[in-house]
Design an enzyme around this catalytic site. Structure first.
Site, PDB file in Angstrom:
ATOM      1  N   CYS A   2       0.830  -1.213   0.000  1.00 45.04           N
ATOM      2  CA  CYS A   2       0.000   0.000   0.000  1.00 45.04           C
ATOM      3  C   CYS A   2       0.863   1.261   0.000  1.00 45.04           C
ATOM      4  O   CYS A   2       1.907   1.298   0.648  1.00 45.04           O
ATOM      5  CB  CYS A   2      -0.860   0.049   1.237  1.00 45.04           C
ATOM      6  SG  CYS A   2      -1.878  -1.391   1.464  1.00 45.04           S
ATOM      7  N   ARG A  28       5.230   0.137  -5.875  1.00 48.57           N
ATOM      8  CA  ARG A  28       5.189  -0.686  -4.664  1.00 48.57           C
ATOM      9  C   ARG A  28       4.285  -1.900  -4.825  1.00 48.57           C
ATOM     10  O   ARG A  28       4.374  -2.843  -4.062  1.00 48.57           O
ATOM     11  CB  ARG A  28       4.683   0.162  -3.483  1.00 48.57           C
ATOM     12  CG  ARG A  28       5.582   1.319  -3.149  1.00 48.57           C
ATOM     13  CD  ARG A  28       4.893   2.300  -2.240  1.00 48.57           C
ATOM     14  NE  ARG A  28       4.738   1.812  -0.896  1.00 48.57           N
ATOM     15  CZ  ARG A  28       5.610   1.998   0.085  1.00 48.57           C
ATOM     16  NH1 ARG A  28       6.708   2.683  -0.152  1.00 48.57           N
ATOM     17  NH2 ARG A  28       5.401   1.521   1.293  1.00 48.57           N
ATOM     18  N   TRP A  74      -2.935  -2.770  -1.555  1.00 47.53           N
ATOM     19  CA  TRP A  74      -2.510  -4.142  -1.852  1.00 47.53           C
ATOM     20  C   TRP A  74      -3.278  -5.003  -0.865  1.00 47.53           C
ATOM     21  O   TRP A  74      -3.040  -4.933   0.350  1.00 47.53           O
ATOM     22  CB  TRP A  74      -0.998  -4.264  -1.646  1.00 47.53           C
ATOM     23  CG  TRP A  74      -0.422  -5.559  -2.097  1.00 47.53           C
ATOM     24  CD1 TRP A  74       0.009  -5.873  -3.357  1.00 47.53           C
ATOM     25  CD2 TRP A  74      -0.179  -6.714  -1.292  1.00 47.53           C
ATOM     26  NE1 TRP A  74       0.493  -7.157  -3.388  1.00 47.53           N
ATOM     27  CE2 TRP A  74       0.386  -7.702  -2.130  1.00 47.53           C
ATOM     28  CE3 TRP A  74      -0.389  -7.030   0.048  1.00 47.53           C
ATOM     29  CZ2 TRP A  74       0.741  -8.967  -1.673  1.00 47.53           C
ATOM     30  CZ3 TRP A  74      -0.037  -8.289   0.501  1.00 47.53           C
ATOM     31  CH2 TRP A  74       0.533  -9.240  -0.362  1.00 47.53           C
ATOM     32  N   ASN A  98      -1.849   1.911   5.813  1.00 46.24           N
ATOM     33  CA  ASN A  98      -0.934   0.869   5.371  1.00 46.24           C
ATOM     34  C   ASN A  98      -0.567   0.071   6.618  1.00 46.24           C
ATOM     35  O   ASN A  98      -0.221   0.649   7.635  1.00 46.24           O
ATOM     36  CB  ASN A  98       0.309   1.532   4.757  1.00 46.24           C
ATOM     37  CG  ASN A  98       1.346   0.522   4.305  1.00 46.24           C
ATOM     38  OD1 ASN A  98       1.085  -0.673   4.293  1.00 46.24           O
ATOM     39  ND2 ASN A  98       2.513   1.004   3.941  1.00 46.24           N
ATOM     40  N   GLY A  99      -0.665  -1.257   6.536  1.00 44.04           N
ATOM     41  CA  GLY A  99      -0.328  -2.087   7.696  1.00 44.04           C
ATOM     42  C   GLY A  99      -1.417  -3.100   7.954  1.00 44.04           C
ATOM     43  O   GLY A  99      -2.296  -3.318   7.113  1.00 44.04           O
ATOM     44  N   GLU A 471      17.828 -17.551  -7.469  1.00 45.06           N
ATOM     45  CA  GLU A 471      17.458 -16.210  -7.926  1.00 45.06           C
ATOM     46  C   GLU A 471      16.897 -16.272  -9.353  1.00 45.06           C
ATOM     47  O   GLU A 471      15.895 -15.620  -9.672  1.00 45.06           O
ATOM     48  CB  GLU A 471      18.676 -15.274  -7.840  1.00 45.06           C
ATOM     49  CG  GLU A 471      18.460 -13.865  -8.364  1.00 45.06           C
ATOM     50  CD  GLU A 471      17.332 -13.099  -7.684  1.00 45.06           C
ATOM     51  OE1 GLU A 471      16.794 -13.552  -6.675  1.00 45.06           O
ATOM     52  OE2 GLU A 471      16.948 -12.033  -8.223  1.00 45.06           O
ATOM     53  N   LYS A 475      13.130 -15.143 -10.396  1.00 45.08           N
ATOM     54  CA  LYS A 475      12.923 -14.076 -11.395  1.00 45.08           C
ATOM     55  C   LYS A 475      11.955 -14.548 -12.467  1.00 45.08           C
ATOM     56  O   LYS A 475      11.037 -13.844 -12.844  1.00 45.08           O
ATOM     57  CB  LYS A 475      14.291 -13.728 -12.003  1.00 45.08           C
ATOM     58  CG  LYS A 475      14.489 -12.367 -12.523  1.00 45.08           C
ATOM     59  CD  LYS A 475      14.873 -11.323 -11.505  1.00 45.08           C
ATOM     60  CE  LYS A 475      14.283 -11.440 -10.179  1.00 45.08           C
ATOM     61  NZ  LYS A 475      14.566 -10.628  -9.132  1.00 45.08           N
ATOM     62  N   GLU A 478       8.332 -14.888 -11.040  1.00 35.24           N
ATOM     63  CA  GLU A 478       7.611 -13.685 -10.635  1.00 35.24           C
ATOM     64  C   GLU A 478       7.170 -12.831 -11.814  1.00 35.24           C
ATOM     65  O   GLU A 478       6.095 -12.261 -11.782  1.00 35.24           O
ATOM     66  CB  GLU A 478       8.364 -12.876  -9.576  1.00 35.24           C
ATOM     67  CG  GLU A 478       9.648 -12.265 -10.005  1.00 35.24           C
ATOM     68  CD  GLU A 478      10.404 -11.607  -8.864  1.00 35.24           C
ATOM     69  OE1 GLU A 478       9.794 -11.116  -7.918  1.00 35.24           O
ATOM     70  OE2 GLU A 478      11.641 -11.589  -8.939  1.00 35.24           O
ATOM     71  N   HIS A 494      16.849 -37.119  -5.244  1.00 32.62           N
ATOM     72  CA  HIS A 494      16.261 -37.554  -3.968  1.00 32.62           C
ATOM     73  C   HIS A 494      14.754 -37.298  -3.947  1.00 32.62           C
ATOM     74  O   HIS A 494      14.170 -37.174  -2.869  1.00 32.62           O
ATOM     75  CB  HIS A 494      16.961 -36.853  -2.802  1.00 32.62           C
ATOM     76  CG  HIS A 494      18.396 -37.267  -2.682  1.00 32.62           C
ATOM     77  ND1 HIS A 494      18.774 -38.504  -2.220  1.00 32.62           N
ATOM     78  CD2 HIS A 494      19.544 -36.639  -3.029  1.00 32.62           C
ATOM     79  CE1 HIS A 494      20.093 -38.609  -2.251  1.00 32.62           C
ATOM     80  NE2 HIS A 494      20.581 -37.478  -2.761  1.00 32.62           N
ATOM     81  N   LYS A 592       6.496  -4.234  -4.234  1.00 30.72           N
ATOM     82  CA  LYS A 592       7.924  -3.909  -4.212  1.00 30.72           C
ATOM     83  C   LYS A 592       8.436  -3.820  -2.779  1.00 30.72           C
ATOM     84  O   LYS A 592       9.529  -4.249  -2.471  1.00 30.72           O
ATOM     85  CB  LYS A 592       8.129  -2.570  -4.927  1.00 30.72           C
ATOM     86  CG  LYS A 592       9.578  -2.131  -5.018  1.00 30.72           C
ATOM     87  CD  LYS A 592      10.297  -2.877  -6.093  1.00 30.72           C
ATOM     88  CE  LYS A 592      11.759  -2.569  -6.150  1.00 30.72           C
ATOM     89  NZ  LYS A 592      12.491  -3.691  -6.755  1.00 30.72           N
TER      90      LYS A 592
HETATM   91  C1  F6R Z   1      12.193 -10.335  -6.102  1.00 27.25           C
HETATM   92  C2  F6R Z   1      12.101  -9.275  -5.106  1.00 27.25           C
HETATM   93  C3  F6R Z   1      11.776  -9.671  -3.712  1.00 27.25           C
HETATM   94  C4  F6R Z   1      12.591  -8.803  -2.730  1.00 27.25           C
HETATM   95  C5  F6R Z   1      12.124  -9.073  -1.283  1.00 27.25           C
HETATM   96  C6  F6R Z   1      12.930  -8.279  -0.291  1.00 27.25           C
HETATM   97  O1  F6R Z   1      12.501  -9.808  -7.349  1.00 27.25           O
HETATM   98  O2  F6R Z   1      12.265  -8.128  -5.398  1.00 27.25           O
HETATM   99  O3  F6R Z   1      11.969 -11.013  -3.459  1.00 27.25           O
HETATM  100  O4  F6R Z   1      13.939  -9.103  -2.879  1.00 27.25           O
HETATM  101  O5  F6R Z   1      10.768  -8.736  -1.164  1.00 27.25           O
HETATM  102  O6  F6R Z   1      12.813  -6.917  -0.530  1.00 27.25           O
HETATM  103  P1  F6R Z   1      13.854  -5.895   0.063  1.00 27.25           P
HETATM  104  O7  F6R Z   1      15.157  -6.147  -0.609  1.00 27.25           O
HETATM  105  O8  F6R Z   1      13.291  -4.537  -0.260  1.00 27.25           O
HETATM  106  O9  F6R Z   1      13.919  -6.165   1.533  1.00 27.25           O
END
Ligand code: F6R
Length: 597
Positions: A2, A28, A74, A98-99, A471, A475, A478, A494, A592
């Site tokens: 949010c 975000r 969100w 927000n929260g 990673e 990627k 997502e 396994h 984000k």
């Molecule tokens: C994936 C991504 C998330 C963030 C995670 C932590 O592309 O962006 O997995 O890495 O939410 O976010 P931060 O780094 O802001 O603590």
């Protein structure tokens, strides 16, 4: 997650500030939007599900109003809908939040017993009803806020207006970020400074359990019943805003930012700023705590420290660490990694570590973010604003900071040899030389269609290649919504190998000479079962191996290899999402800045 915007100032500017601010906070992640403002003595509320443009289409931008609040939601409590979207109104109070209010059920019951009814599924409506209830019973807004805060459990950044006070906004904050932007005869409020930094470069950060009254040219902030003085800070150079330039989306642009960021990062920490380094000699243990991609960067950090410094490192998910028994003492350094510096789980861990008196260091991108203010030491990632929800340049700069940390650490321990320094300088030079031409090479993968419509994609690797597999897999899933999982290469047989059938895509990342032949054997096992094998390996390693596709990566050297190896996978994910015509910068359901747990 949010995003909150509030404004009090010039009546012809309010709509613009609210809509621009919400646009800046779009990154975000959100699923509905809304605004509220005073107009002709009434509160008007407009809400829409979906993208901000839906809201923009129904807002009359010429409305004159001196006060307004706005929100990108969100969904946490209740599905995305206009009814659940913010602002929420009860009696005289209209608020954005927000929260998460954790005790919403008991509060709701109490208010229902008092005859108050609810129309949405949200915890926010309960919070607003409580504020209104307390205001009706005290006729004093600040007291009503204090009484409300004493009853709610959870996290909140709240901005609200009261029909009885048309010349101020109210704020309350705990565990979710909230900032005031200080202008000339105008005050801004937002979840982060990107929402107002084009209008003012003066701001102050609200701390937990603070609340107050915000007017055009004053603000009164309180804590525990007493007014407190807040420090005003300056945004340096308004550099917090970025734009897409000629790229079709931020993710693509941000991948191309990586070479420049790395160059500047290495120069910055090598030359002027090595004094930021704490006294490492006292530490016997490192714990790295983070979420998502930042956790994956931490896994690379662990590999680097274990391989080069022969030093044990534990890496933990913040969401687990915060609830487990923590084994950390005065000889432990806890490193928190976070692009946003606002991730709720990571912050909760940093607070716990601080309360235990254990030393901590943050690797963080956003200047003055909550995390950066909780730790003893801060390494800024200096990646600039990252707007695509899926991190690329943020991740790369986190890994680069681990290389920088390793060098400083070993220098202090007097174990950084001349050979290692030569390896560092050589690897850095190679990396910076090959990285841009390589990005161009990874712009075309003729076999992308073979991944789409498969029930699963797999990524395997060993040691740092396993961390990279995690990673790369994250990627892909997502941004493209393709099902994908990562495994330590030796683990496949396994259990998971039962899922390999004809044409199942399996990516093997094998850049580590030491384990190359082992991963190769695992690949052969996959191939024997009909899997579609894509091998990512170095130009210097034996390539006689029979696989379906190859991604050739320049051999930089083990210190810098991970920074190089992730790039084709970042671009691959972008290209798959593009082929599927998805919203690359705003994948569904993702946020984000994950400011709730
Ligand atoms: C994936 C991504 C998330 C963030 C995670 C932590 O592309 O962006 O997995 O890495 O939410 O976010 P931060 O780094 O802001 O603590």
């Amino acid at each position: 997650m949010c995003g909150i915007v509030g404004y009090i100032g010039q009546k012809e500017k309010t709509m613009n500030v609210l809509l621009n601010g919400l646009e800046r906070l779009e990154y975000r992640g959100y699923d509905s939007t809304g605004i509220a403002y005073f107009h002709k003595n009434n509160v008007e509320i407009l809400k829409k599900t979906g993208k901000l443009n839906q809201l923009k289409n129904v807002v009359n931008k010429n409305i004159q109003s001196e006060i307004g609040i706005g929100h990108t939601r969100w969904a946490t409590h209740g599905k995305p809908s206009e009814l659940n979207a913010h602002p929420h109104c009860c009696g005289k109070i209209t608020a954005v939040h927000n929260g998460i209010i954790e005790n919403m059920n008991s509060l709701k019951k109490k208010l229902q017993d008092e005859g108050i009814s609810f129309i949405s599924d949200t915890d926010t409506e309960v919070l607003v009803a409580l504020l209104n209830y307390e205001y009706e019973h005290t006729n004093h807004m600040v007291t009503a806020m204090e009484r409300t805060m004493s009853q709610i459990i959870g996290s909140y950044a709240v901005v609200f207006i009261n029909e009885d006070d048309k010349d101020c906004l109210y704020v309350m904050k705990k565990d979710s970020p909230l900032l005031l932007g200080i202008g000339n005869q105008e005050t801004y409020i937002a979840s982060d400074m990107s929402a107002f930094c084009e209008f003012t470069n003066q701001y102050c950060i609200l701390d937990d359990e603070e609340y107050g009254v915000v007017e055009k040219n004053h603000y009164h902030i309180y804590k525990d019943g007493k007014e407190i003085k807040k420090d005003i800070e300056k945004i340096e150079g308004l550099s917090c805003l970025s734009n897409k330039e000629a790229y079709d989306c931020y993710m693509h642009k941000e991948i191309y930012d990586i070479p420049k960021i790395l160059k500047e990062l290495f120069t910055f920490y090598e030359d002027e700023h090595s004094h930021l380094i704490p006294d490492y000699k006292k530490y016997h243990k490192i714990q790295i705590v983070a979420c998502g991609s930042a956790y994956h960067a931490g896994m690379i950090g662990k590999c680097l420290f274990e391989q080069f410094a022969n030093f044990p490192v534990e890496v933990e998910y913040a969401s687990e660490y915060r609830y487990k028994t923590i084994f950390a003492d005065e000889n432990t350094l806890v490193i928190f990694v976070s692009q946003s510096g606002e991730t709720a789980d990571t912050i909760a861990c940093a607070k716990k570590i601080k309360s235990m008196g254990v030393d901590s260091l943050a690797i963080v991108n956003v200047y003055n973010s909550t995390l950066s203010r909780l730790t003893n030491y801060v390494y800024y990632m200096k990646a600039g604003e990252e707007r695509a929800v899926a991190t690329t340049k943020g991740y790369s700069s986190q890994v680069a900071i681990f290389v920088i940390l390793l060098r400083e650490w070993m220098k202090q321990q007097k174990t950084w040899s001349k050979e290692l320094e030569a390896m560092y300088q050589d690897g850095k030079e190679k990396l910076l030389k090959v990285i841009t031409p390589c990005l161009k090479q990874y712009e075309h993968f003729s076999w992308i269609s073979n991944l789409i419509n498969q029930p699963s994609n797999f990524f395997i690797g060993r040691r740092s290649d396993y961390a990279l597999s995690m990673e790369a897999s994250l990627k892909l899933k997502e941004v493209s919504y393709l099902n994908s999982s990562a495994y330590a290469a030796g683990e496949l047989k396994h259990g998971t190998i039962s899922l390999i059938e004809e044409k199942t895509p399996v990516f093997a990342i094998a850049t580590d000479e030491y384990t190359y032949s082992k991963t190769k054997s695992n690949l052969m096992e996959v191939k024997a079962r009909g899997g579609y094998v894509i091998l990512a390996t170095l130009d210097t390693l034996d390539d006689s191996i029979d696989v379906d596709e190859k991604i050739i990566i320049p051999d930089v050297n083990p210190l810098f290899q991970s920074i190089m190896t992730i790039l084709p996978f970042q671009l691959l994910s972008y290209h798959v999402a593009k082929k599927l015509k998805l919203d690359i910068d705003h994948p569904r359901n993702l946020a984000k800045s994950v400011t709730v747990e």
